[in-house]
Every structure is written in structure tokens, then in C-alpha cells.
Scaffold this active site. Structure first.
Site, PDB file in Angstrom:
ATOM      1  N   ILE A 159     -38.859 -20.618  31.645  1.00 23.98           N
ATOM      2  CA  ILE A 159     -37.497 -21.048  32.493  1.00 23.98           C
ATOM      3  C   ILE A 159     -37.859 -21.781  33.745  1.00 23.98           C
ATOM      4  O   ILE A 159     -37.414 -22.662  34.291  1.00 23.98           O
ATOM      5  CB  ILE A 159     -36.657 -19.908  32.588  1.00 23.98           C
ATOM      6  CG1 ILE A 159     -36.142 -19.445  31.141  1.00 23.98           C
ATOM      7  CG2 ILE A 159     -35.736 -20.163  33.598  1.00 23.98           C
ATOM      8  CD1 ILE A 159     -35.414 -18.069  30.866  1.00 23.98           C
ATOM      9  N   ALA A 239     -32.437 -14.020  36.523  1.00 24.88           N
ATOM     10  CA  ALA A 239     -33.539 -13.320  35.642  1.00 24.88           C
ATOM     11  C   ALA A 239     -32.772 -11.943  35.414  1.00 24.88           C
ATOM     12  O   ALA A 239     -32.209 -11.671  34.156  1.00 24.88           O
ATOM     13  CB  ALA A 239     -34.807 -13.130  36.400  1.00 24.88           C
ATOM     14  N   ARG A 240     -33.065 -11.102  36.303  1.00 21.31           N
ATOM     15  CA  ARG A 240     -32.704  -9.451  36.004  1.00 21.31           C
ATOM     16  C   ARG A 240     -32.292  -9.080  37.595  1.00 21.31           C
ATOM     17  O   ARG A 240     -32.623  -9.340  38.521  1.00 21.31           O
ATOM     18  CB  ARG A 240     -33.772  -8.570  35.708  1.00 21.31           C
ATOM     19  CG  ARG A 240     -33.973  -8.727  34.024  1.00 21.31           C
ATOM     20  CD  ARG A 240     -32.725  -8.190  33.312  1.00 21.31           C
ATOM     21  NE  ARG A 240     -32.983  -8.261  31.861  1.00 21.31           N
ATOM     22  CZ  ARG A 240     -32.726  -9.005  30.965  1.00 21.31           C
ATOM     23  NH1 ARG A 240     -32.310 -10.380  31.654  1.00 21.31           N
ATOM     24  NH2 ARG A 240     -32.828  -9.005  29.867  1.00 21.31           N
ATOM     25  N   GLU A 269     -23.972  -3.581  35.460  1.00 24.14           N
ATOM     26  CA  GLU A 269     -23.373  -4.639  34.731  1.00 24.14           C
ATOM     27  C   GLU A 269     -22.337  -3.900  33.663  1.00 24.14           C
ATOM     28  O   GLU A 269     -22.807  -3.143  33.012  1.00 24.14           O
ATOM     29  CB  GLU A 269     -24.093  -5.513  33.955  1.00 24.14           C
ATOM     30  CG  GLU A 269     -25.008  -6.614  35.061  1.00 24.14           C
ATOM     31  CD  GLU A 269     -25.822  -7.557  34.305  1.00 24.14           C
ATOM     32  OE1 GLU A 269     -26.434  -8.339  35.107  1.00 24.14           O
ATOM     33  OE2 GLU A 269     -26.277  -7.453  33.180  1.00 24.14           O
ATOM     34  N   HIS A 288     -23.695 -12.639  33.756  1.00 24.43           N
ATOM     35  CA  HIS A 288     -25.151 -12.477  33.058  1.00 24.43           C
ATOM     36  C   HIS A 288     -24.795 -13.411  31.632  1.00 24.43           C
ATOM     37  O   HIS A 288     -24.890 -12.954  30.488  1.00 24.43           O
ATOM     38  CB  HIS A 288     -25.278 -11.053  32.509  1.00 24.43           C
ATOM     39  CG  HIS A 288     -26.948 -10.776  32.154  1.00 24.43           C
ATOM     40  ND1 HIS A 288     -27.399  -9.590  32.303  1.00 24.43           N
ATOM     41  CD2 HIS A 288     -27.566 -11.754  31.618  1.00 24.43           C
ATOM     42  CE1 HIS A 288     -28.653  -9.802  31.734  1.00 24.43           C
ATOM     43  NE2 HIS A 288     -28.837 -10.969  31.458  1.00 24.43           N
TER      44      HIS A 288
END
Length: 316
Positions: A159, A239-240, A269, A288
Site C-alpha cells: 500500500i 493503517a491502524r 472503533e 475504517h
């Protein structure tokens, strides 16, 4: 021989009719549990996991406890739909002889595209112009030009490489941080310089997070990291969420060290209703959802089903 398979991936469940023909072709007996929220809990998984030969998983916590419980029963294979593997105890899976994989490479373009979407929103305020126009206003938002700015990409994997290629098209200089040496052909193609993390923090006008989450980079962007950065830096995270210490980010937004942020992911989340990040108009909030296109979901589901079928054949 038929395989009993647990499916907990929400995107796969949302396209279950498409997946059904692939389940039948692989002789899967599919079970869909009741899922409240984003995933099953560890306790809920432990109650049922031993009944299944394999799992097509979402963000569920496949801890050592869950995997050990499953291995005492029928569990032999686990495929995580998508890219992130931070919810799976990979070492425990290896120790127990449970075949495991994610679905790498299926969302390179989609996540890179949405990263660029956040970049353009931060640069030109299109979301603000749209909101004003809907309210009868004629907002002349003064944006920022991208040419000549420095884009820093943390995590130059599949990515990250696509993000680099895209930002280069805007005339941005690119630098990237990756633990291992990158392919010289890629560096020659893109003109990206590979640098250490601290140099990236100090030099970049916009920092993209595109790396996996692991214990070593938890809260990678913390107070110390923000202190190194340019005043007014932009942060884009596709990403995270836990790569960013959100308390430190809030402080950096308050003082102007971080000028703007595009956040597709968060530590918790869905983002809590009263989370203080909601107060900052210079922050674009996502859900997300970076990989979620019709084509990508079907592609990832097919890859996940094929992988699980291969693992089950090889382990029985």
C-alpha cells in the site's frame, strides 16, 4: 469431504450471496454466528470454535486461548479477511500447527486511493466547501498547493508503494521509512528516498501511516514523535488506529503542531460519540473504510475462500 467453516468477516457476510457459490464449490458447510458490533468476543469464540475445521475471520480476537481451545477440537486453519493481523496471535497459531494467512495485496489501490482522498480534503477543504454550499454559503476556502511539499510514508509495503506513486503525480517529494532495504528499482522509478523514522518526522510536510501494527510500533506517533515534526504537519492514517497516541495527537492539534489530520482508523472503533477528536474542524474523520469498494470486497472474499480451502486440504 465437507468442511465446517465459521464466517465472521462482516464484509464477506454483507456479500454472502456472491460467496455462496464459492462455498459450495469448496464443499464448505458455512455457519454464520450472531455478531453484535464489529466482531465476536474472545469468550464467544471460545464457546464455539472447537466445532469448526476452519474460520474466515474479521477483526475477532483470535488469542492464544481461542486458538488452543479450537485446536483441542477440529480447528486446523484460519484466514483473516483483509490485511491487518494484529487481532491474531500468529505465534500461537504457528505453535499449535494451525495454518494461518491474511489476504495480502488485495487492497493496494483502494487504500492508497483513499489516502489521496484525505490528502486532497486536507489541502483544499472540499468537504468544508460542500458543507457551506449546502447551507446557502459561497465559501472561498484558501487551500494549500501540493507541488514541492514533502510526503513521508511510514510503511513502504504494497500500500505504501502505491501511495508514493500517487503523491509523486502531484509533484510532491517523497521520503519513506521501512525497516528493510527497499528494492532499488522502486526507488529509481519513484525517486523516493529511504530514510530513518526520525528524519521522516523532521522533514515531512504530510505523514502517511501505511504500516502494520505490532508491539514495536504501538503509539509510534507519540508526544516525542510529534515534537520532532514541522509546525503544521498533516497526519493521514489509513493503517491502524493504535499507531497514534490519541492523547498526544489531541495535544498536538491544540497547539498547532499538527495542522490537520485525515484519520480513517482509531484506537477504539467505532469512534465514541463524545470523543474529543470530533471537536477539531481540521480533522477529517473516517470509519475504517479504506478498502471498501464493491470490487475489492469480492476480490478479497474469493482469495480468502481459496486460501482456506487449500489449507484444509493440506492439513487433513
Amino acid at each position: 469431504m465437507g468442511w465446517k467453516v465459521l464466517v465472521t468477516s462482516l464484509p464477506m457476510l454483507a456479500t454472502i450471496e456472491y460467496c455462496q457459490k464459492h462455498f459450495e464449490a469448496k464443499n464448505f458447510e458455512v455457519v454464520v454466528p450472531e455478531i453484535r458490533g464489529q466482531q465476536l468476543s474472545e469468550a464467544a469464540l471460545c464457546e464455539i470454535i472447537a466445532e469448526f475445521d476452519g474460520v474466515l475471520a474479521g477483526d475477532d480476537p483470535f488469542t492464544a486461548n481461542v486458538l488452543e481451545t479450537g485446536r483441542k477440537g477440529r480447528l486446523r486453519a484460519l484466514v483473516r479477511w483483509g490485511i491487518g493481523i494484529d487481532a491474531v496471535d500468529v505465534k500461537a497459531a504457528q505453535r499449535l500447527g494451525i495454518r494461518f494467512s491474511n489476504t495480502p495485496g488485495v487492497f493496494n489501490d483502494e487504500v492508497a486511493d483513499i489516502a489521496i482522498g484525505y490528502l486532497l480534503l486536507l489541502a483544499r477543504g472540499l468537504h468544508k466547501v460542500d458543507a457551506a454550499a449546502r447551507n446557502g454559503q459561497w465559501l472561498k476556502y484558501k487551500g494549500r498547493s501540493l507541488r514541492g511539499k514533502v510526503a513521508g510514508v511510514v510503511g513502504v509495503g504494497n500500500i505504501g508503494k502505491e501511495i508514493v506513486r500517487r503523491v509523486r503525480s502531484f509533484g510532491m517529494e517523497t521520503i519513506g521509512y521501512q525497516r528493510h532495504a527497499l528494492d532499488p528499482d522502486f526507488l529509481a522509478e519513484t525517486g523516493m528516498r529511504q530514510v530513518e523514522g526520525e528524519e521522516l518526522f523532521r522533514s515531512a510536510d504530510c505523514i502517511f501511516l501505511a504500516c502494520s501494527l505490532n508491539p514495536e510500533n504501538y503509539h509510534l506517533l507519540n508526544a516525542r514523535a510529534f515534537a520532532m515534526m514541522k509546525a503544521g504537519v498533516w497526519i493521514i492514517n489509513v493503517a491502524r488506529g493504535a499507531l497514534i497516541d490519541e492523547h498526544a495527537l489531541l495535544d498536538a492539534l491544540e497547539c498547532g503542531k499538527v495542522g490537520a489530520a485525515g484519520l480513517d482508523v482509531f484506537e477504539n472503533e467505532p469512534l465514541p460519540a463524545h470523543h474529543p477528536l470530533r471537536r477539531f474542524e481540521q480533522v477529517v474523520l473516517g470509519a475504517h473504510n479504506g478498502s471498501n469498494t464493491h470490487e475489492a470486497v469480492l476480490r478479497a472474499s474469493k482469495v480468502a475462500i481459496d486460501l482456506l480451502a487449500r489449507f484444509l486440504r493440506e492439513t487433513h
